[in-house]
Design a protein around this motif. Structure first.
Motif: not given
Length: 539
Positions: A138-145, A147-154, A404-410
Motif C-alpha cells: 500500500k505504501d508503494f510510493r514511499g515518501k517524497p524524495g 526513489k519510487n515516489y515518481y516511478s509509477h511502480y505499484e 508535487e504529490g501528483s504522480m504526473y508532477w515531473p
C-alpha cells in the motif's frame, strides 16, 4: 468478393503498449502467445507501425479521423473532438452500423452534452466499478524524495479469495462479450474496446506478475548522447537516480506481465466471436495509441515530444474479414495509425465524407511484401505561447503551482519549460530517423548502427545529405497535409445580395422563378442564362 453482409469492425486498443512487448516482434522476455498465434495464422502484424503523436488524446483524435494532429490542432491532451468533427464511429453509425464502445476513449470533448451519442449507439461505463483491492504494498510510493515516489511502480496487485483481480478493463471485456452474444438487432457491429492496460501505474496481479523471466530481458537503452532536453528535465524531476538495474527489471517484468494479461483478454474476445460464428465475418484490429519508456533512457511513462521507437512504434495487427485475401505473418512494410481509419472504412465499404490522409492497408494484408509508404511521421510538443498544453492547469483550472504529490508532477513541470517542450516532428525513412524541433535540439539517428537511438548524429558531416533530403520531405509532407478543404461549397453572395444584383434585369413575370433559383443556390451564371433564355422565348 465481399460477403453480402457488411463485416463487423472490431477494435481492440490497449493503451501505452510498445511494439516490442510482443514476443513475435523479437523480445525474448515477452509472453504474448495468443497474439503470436493470431499473427501467424489469421492476421498481418506490422513490425514498423507508428503512431502520429506519443500521448493518448492527440493519437486517438488522429487515428479515428484519418487526419494528422496538426491538421485541426488536435495535438494536445486537452483539445478533443467536437460537434463538427466526424469520426470512424459517426460515419459507420450513419452507414448502418451498431456502434458499441466502452468509456475509455480519450476522444470526445466531455463538456459537449450528448456528443457521445453522435458517435455511438451504446457506451459501457466501467470507470470506478472495478473490484480490485489495489497493490499489495500500500505504501508503494514511499515518501517524497524516495526513489519510487515518481516511478509509477505499484508491483503485485491483491487478488480476492478466488485469486481474481477484476479491473475496469476486465469489466469492459466482459460487457463487450455479452453484447456480442446478445446483439441489439441485426446490424453489423462496430465495437471499440479501449483498455487502460498496460498504461501506468505498473501493476498486475498473479499469475501475470510472476510470468516474465527477468533474465531474458534485452538490454535497456542508455541515457545516450545529444538526446532531447525533455529527457534530461524528466530525469532530474523524477528523482530515480538511485534506481538499480534490478529495480528497472521489476518495472519491465511487471509491464510485460500487464501485456500478457492484455493478450489473454484479446483471446477471450476472439473466442467469443468464434463461438457466435462471427469471427470470419469480422475485421479485427489490435493496436496501441503509443508506447512507454519502461526504463529506457532511465525514464518511465512517456513524453509528448520525444520520438524514440519505444514511444512511437506500436503493435498493429489486422485480420481482414472473409472475402479479403490475407498473407498472414509479419510485414516490414511501413504503416501509420491514420491508415487504420482508411482500412476500416475500406472493409466496411463506406466512403469517407471528407478528405483524409490514411491509406488502406488491404494491399499489404494480401501481400506482406507490398509497400504503400516509404516514410512515416509523428509530431508532438508545443509552441512557446501555447499555454493550453499545460495539461494539469487546463484540466483543473488552477493558476498556481502543480502539487508535487501528483504522480504526473515531473512531466507536467517539465512541460512548463518552453525549450524542453518545444514542438517537434519526426520522420523515419528506411533506417534513418530525423527529428526537427522549433527552438529545440534537432536529432538524427542511424537505426542500422544505433537501433536504440542512443547517439544523436545530427552534427555528423557524413549524414548531412540524408538530413537535408529528410528535411525537404518533411516540408513536402506538411504542405500536403496542412489542411483539409471542405467538400461542401459556400455561396459568395447572400440570397438578398444576389436578388439585388438581378432585380433590375428580371421581368416581373419571371421574379418568382428567379427567386426560387436563388434560394436553391444557383450561381450568377446560371441565373443569367435563365434570364437570357426567358427573354429569347418572350420577345
Amino acid at each position: 468478393m465481399r460477403n453480402e453482409k457488411r463485416p463487423n469492425i472490431i477494435i481492440f486498443n490497449p493503451d501505452q503498449m510498445r511494439a516490442d512487448a510482443l514476443a513475435h516482434l523479437g523480445n525474448p522476455a515477452s509472453s504474448t502467445p495468443f497474439l503470436d498465434e493470431f499473427s501467424s495464422t489469421d492476421a498481418v502484424s506490422f513490425r514498423n507501425a507508428y503512431c502520429q503523436n506519443p500521448v493518448c488524446v492527440p493519437s486517438r483524435c488522429s487515428f479515428f479521423t484519418g487526419l494528422y494532429p496538426h491538421v485541426s490542432g488536435h495535438r494536445t491532451m486537452q483539445y478533443l473532438l467536437h460537434e463538427e468533427d466526424s469520426t470512424l464511429f459517426s460515419e459507420l453509425k450513419e452507414a448502418g452500423y451498431y456502434v458499441w464502445m466502452n468509456d475509455r476513449n480519450d476522444l470526445l470533448a466531455g463538456q459537449a452534452s450528448g456528443l457521445e451519442h453522435l458517435h455511438s449507439d451504446e457506451i459501457f461505463f466501467a470507470t470506478g466499478q472495478s473490484e480490485g483491492a489495489g497493490p499489495v504494498n500500500k505504501d508503494f510510493r514511499g515518501k517524497p524524495g524516495d526513489k519510487n515516489y515518481y516511478s509509477h511502480y505499484e508491483g503485485r496487485l491483491e487478488t480476492d479469495k478466488d485469486g481474481r483481480y477484476i479491473s475496469d478493463d476486465d469489466l469492459s471485456v466482459n460487457a463487450a462479450i455479452e453484447r456480442l452474444k446478445n446483439p441489439v438487432d441485426d446490424r453489423p457491429i462496430c465495437m471499440f474496446l479501449g483498455l487502460m492496460y498496460p498504461h501506468t501505474p505498473y501493476g498486475v496481479e498473479e499469475p501475470y506478475f510472476s510470468m516474465i523471466d527477468s533474465h531474458k530481458l534485452p538490454p535497456r537503452a542508455s541515457k545516450g548522447k545529444g538526446k532531447a532536453l525533455m529527457q534530461e528535465r524528466l530525469r532530474g524531476l523524477m528523482g530515480m537516480q538511485d534506481y538499480t538495474e534490478e529495480d528497472y527489471d521489476q518495472i519491465r517484468t511487471c509491464y510485460l506481465g500487464m501485456c500478457r494479461k492484455v493478450d489473454d483478454q484479446f483471446r477471450r474476445l476472439c473466442e467469443a466471436l468464434k463461438e457466435i460464428g462471427e469471427y470470419d465475418n469480422s475485421a479485427i484490429f489490435f493496436f496501441s495509441d503509443h508506447g512507454d519508456y519502461t526504463g529506457d533512457y532511465d525514464l518511465v511513462e512517456k513524453a509528448q515530444n520525444t520520438f524514440e521507437d519505444c514511444l512511437t512504434r506500436v503493435p498493429f495487427l489486422i485480420k481482414p474479414p472473409k472475402g479479403f485475401k490475407t498473407d498472414p505473418g509479419i510485414t516490414d512494410s511501413f504503416a501509420e495509425l491514420v491508415d487504420f481509419y482508411a482500412t476500416a472504412m475500406d472493409f466496411a465499404g463506406v466512403v469517407p465524407g471528407r478528405d483524409q490522409f490514411g491509406k488502406s492497408l488491404a494491399q499489404v494484408l494480401a501481400d506482406r511484401n507490398a509497400v504503400i509508404r516509404t516514410e512515416v511521421f509523428c509530431e508532438g510538443g508545443r509552441m512557446p505561447y501555447e499555454y493550453q498544453c499545460d495539461e494539469y492547469h487546463a484540466a483543473s483550472g488552477l493558476n498556481g503551482e502543480i502539487p508535487e504529490g501528483s504522480m504526473y508532477w515531473p512531466r507536467q513541470t517539465a512541460q512548463k519549460d518552453d525549450q524542453a517542450h518545444a514542438k517537434g516532428t519526426m520522420i523515419r525513412m528506411g533506417d534513418y530517423k530525423y527529428v526537427h524541433r522549433f527552438g529545440g535540439k534537432h536529432e538524427f539517428y542511424d537505426l542500422n548502427k544505433d537501433p536504440q537511438e542512443e547517439i544523436n548524429r545530427y552534427e555528423d558531416p557524413d549524414y548531412q545529405d540524408i538530413i537535408v533530403q529528410m528535411r525537404l520531405r518533411m516540408l513536402d509532407w506538411y504542405q500536403e497535409t496542412c489542411d483539409v478543404v471542405p467538400r461542401s461549397y459556400d455561396r459568395r453572395m447572400s440570397a438578398e445580395a444576389m436578388w439585388k444584383r438581378f432585380k433590375k434585369k428580371c421581368p416581373p413575370e419571371a421574379e418568382e422563378s428567379i427567386k426560387a433559383m436563388i434560394q436553391e443556390g444557383a450561381g450568377p451564371a446560371k441565373i443569367q442564362a435563365a434570364l437570357t433564355k426567358w427573354e429569347s422565348i418572350h420577345t
